[in-house]
Write a protein that holds these residues in place. Structure first.
Motif, PDB file in Angstrom:
ATOM      1  N   GLU A   1       3.262  -6.031  -8.582  1.00  0.00           N
ATOM      2  CA  GLU A   1       3.008  -7.421  -8.973  1.00  0.00           C
ATOM      3  C   GLU A   1       2.141  -8.168  -7.969  1.00  0.00           C
ATOM      4  N   ASP A   2       1.388  -9.115  -8.484  1.00  0.00           N
ATOM      5  CA  ASP A   2       0.591 -10.064  -7.697  1.00  0.00           C
ATOM      6  C   ASP A   2      -0.520  -9.422  -6.867  1.00  0.00           C
ATOM      7  N   PHE A   3      -1.058  -8.305  -7.324  1.00  0.00           N
ATOM      8  CA  PHE A   3      -2.194  -7.681  -6.653  1.00  0.00           C
ATOM      9  C   PHE A   3      -3.327  -7.487  -7.656  1.00  0.00           C
ATOM     10  N   THR A   4      -4.528  -7.802  -7.213  1.00  0.00           N
ATOM     11  CA  THR A   4      -5.692  -7.544  -8.054  1.00  0.00           C
ATOM     12  C   THR A   4      -6.076  -6.080  -7.913  1.00  0.00           C
ATOM     13  N   LYS A   5      -6.930  -5.646  -8.782  1.00  0.00           N
ATOM     14  CA  LYS A   5      -7.441  -4.276  -8.745  1.00  0.00           C
ATOM     15  C   LYS A   5      -8.083  -3.988  -7.382  1.00  0.00           C
ATOM     16  N   ALA A   6      -8.893  -4.923  -6.888  1.00  0.00           N
ATOM     17  CA  ALA A   6      -9.587  -4.741  -5.607  1.00  0.00           C
ATOM     18  C   ALA A   6      -8.600  -4.667  -4.441  1.00  0.00           C
ATOM     19  N   GLU A   7      -7.536  -5.476  -4.483  1.00  0.00           N
ATOM     20  CA  GLU A   7      -6.538  -5.451  -3.409  1.00  0.00           C
ATOM     21  C   GLU A   7      -5.769  -4.131  -3.407  1.00  0.00           C
ATOM     22  N   LEU A   8      -5.402  -3.646  -4.586  1.00  0.00           N
ATOM     23  CA  LEU A   8      -4.710  -2.358  -4.674  1.00  0.00           C
ATOM     24  C   LEU A   8      -5.594  -1.231  -4.152  1.00  0.00           C
ATOM     25  N   TYR A   9      -6.849  -1.265  -4.532  1.00  0.00           N
ATOM     26  CA  TYR A   9      -7.807  -0.258  -4.068  1.00  0.00           C
ATOM     27  C   TYR A   9      -7.918  -0.293  -2.542  1.00  0.00           C
ATOM     28  N   SER A  10      -8.099  -1.481  -1.990  1.00  0.00           N
ATOM     29  CA  SER A  10      -8.247  -1.649  -0.546  1.00  0.00           C
ATOM     30  C   SER A  10      -7.001  -1.198   0.206  1.00  0.00           C
ATOM     31  N   ASN A  11      -5.827  -1.595  -0.274  1.00  0.00           N
ATOM     32  CA  ASN A  11      -4.573  -1.192   0.373  1.00  0.00           C
ATOM     33  C   ASN A  11      -4.340   0.311   0.267  1.00  0.00           C
ATOM     34  N   THR A  12      -4.759   0.911  -0.826  1.00  0.00           N
ATOM     35  CA  THR A  12      -4.639   2.363  -0.976  1.00  0.00           C
ATOM     36  C   THR A  12      -5.544   3.073   0.026  1.00  0.00           C
ATOM     37  N   GLN A  13      -6.749   2.550   0.223  1.00  0.00           N
ATOM     38  CA  GLN A  13      -7.660   3.122   1.233  1.00  0.00           C
ATOM     39  C   GLN A  13      -7.014   3.062   2.620  1.00  0.00           C
ATOM     40  N   LYS A  14      -6.363   1.946   2.933  1.00  0.00           N
ATOM     41  CA  LYS A  14      -5.669   1.804   4.220  1.00  0.00           C
ATOM     42  C   LYS A  14      -4.548   2.834   4.339  1.00  0.00           C
ATOM     43  N   TRP A  15      -3.803   3.019   3.256  1.00  0.00           N
ATOM     44  CA  TRP A  15      -2.708   3.997   3.264  1.00  0.00           C
ATOM     45  C   TRP A  15      -3.248   5.411   3.497  1.00  0.00           C
ATOM     46  N   ILE A  16      -4.365   5.732   2.850  1.00  0.00           N
ATOM     47  CA  ILE A  16      -4.974   7.058   3.026  1.00  0.00           C
ATOM     48  C   ILE A  16      -5.383   7.258   4.477  1.00  0.00           C
ATOM     49  N   GLU A  17      -6.047   6.252   5.058  1.00  0.00           N
ATOM     50  CA  GLU A  17      -6.476   6.345   6.457  1.00  0.00           C
ATOM     51  C   GLU A  17      -5.289   6.502   7.399  1.00  0.00           C
ATOM     52  N   ALA A  18      -4.211   5.787   7.118  1.00  0.00           N
ATOM     53  CA  ALA A  18      -3.026   5.849   7.978  1.00  0.00           C
ATOM     54  C   ALA A  18      -2.267   7.164   7.834  1.00  0.00           C
ATOM     55  N   ASN A  19      -2.402   7.833   6.701  1.00  0.00           N
ATOM     56  CA  ASN A  19      -1.616   9.039   6.424  1.00  0.00           C
ATOM     57  C   ASN A  19      -2.433  10.319   6.321  1.00  0.00           C
ATOM     58  N   ASN A  20      -3.739  10.263   6.522  1.00  0.00           N
ATOM     59  CA  ASN A  20      -4.551  11.454   6.266  1.00  0.00           C
ATOM     60  C   ASN A  20      -4.239  12.613   7.201  1.00  0.00           C
ATOM     61  N   GLU A  21      -3.881  12.353   8.442  1.00  0.00           N
ATOM     62  CA  GLU A  21      -3.550  13.463   9.345  1.00  0.00           C
ATOM     63  C   GLU A  21      -2.125  13.956   9.123  1.00  0.00           C
ATOM     64  N   PHE A  22      -1.192  13.021   8.942  1.00  0.00           N
ATOM     65  CA  PHE A  22       0.209  13.393   8.763  1.00  0.00           C
ATOM     66  C   PHE A  22       0.418  14.173   7.477  1.00  0.00           C
ATOM     67  N   HIS A  23      -0.254  13.771   6.403  1.00  0.00           N
ATOM     68  CA  HIS A  23      -0.081  14.423   5.105  1.00  0.00           C
ATOM     69  C   HIS A  23      -1.237  15.326   4.711  1.00  0.00           C
TER      70      HIS A  23
END
Length: 172
Positions: free
Chosen positions: A40-62
């Motif tokens: 809830e309360d997220f635009t398409k662009a915000e979800l995309y941006s936050n997902t990119q952050k999650w990928i960057e934060a987890n790319n080595e661990f996962h």
């Protein structure tokens, strides 16, 4: 860090209680074919941006990498898990290709390909796992005992990754 762990566990429990869909492998292959999660309360662009952050934060661990993307629309992830499943006494590395599609207030988590490679000193190459047919693992509608854990573990990694992304997006 402890705060994040407690929050993650709490959200995990809430999502389980709400009965979020889970991936399973049955006679028809991987079901459901995709899971749409509401954020809830997220635009398409915000979800995309936050997902990119999650990928960057987890790319080595996962061991996650971005194979391709369409800005604010879609991301194709590749997730490789070493020794993810075993069958008989052999362990397999698994490569998941996952398409993430974004919309306002939701995202779609859609596995597009699963490949397995025997963990061996000899490179046997990646072999495709059928997402559309699992009949070979079943007899008279019941899973063959030999494959029970194998299929459960294949789907569990997808569910775990989807849950972690879902939790991250809901806490941002």
């Amino acid at each position: 860090m402890i705060k994040n762990a407690i929050l993650s566990v709490g959200l995990f429990c809430v999502l389980l209680v709400k009965g979020q869909e889970q991936f399973v492998i049955d006679e028809n292959g991987l079901t459901p074919k995709h899971i749409v999660s509401q954020v809830e309360d997220f635009t398409k662009a915000e979800l995309y941006s936050n997902t990119q952050k999650w990928i960057e934060a987890n790319n080595e661990f996962h061991n996650i990498s971005t194979a391709s993307f369409v800005e604010s629309e879609r991301i194709l992830l590749t997730y490789i898990k070493s020794n993810a499943v075993h069958l008989d006494k052999q362990y397999y590395n698994v490569k998941y290709d996952i398409t993430l599609e974004f919309d306002d207030n939701s995202f779609t988590f859609m596995p597009s390909k699963i490949q397995l490679k025997l963990n061996s000193k000899y490179d046997m190459g990646w072999k495709n796992f059928s997402l559309t047919s699992g009949a070979q693992y079943f007899k008279k509608g019941k899973i063959l005992r030999k494959y029970k854990r194998y299929l459960r573990d294949l789907a569990a990694k997808l569910n775990e990754l989807n849950m972690q992304l879902n939790t991250y997006l809901k806490t941002e």
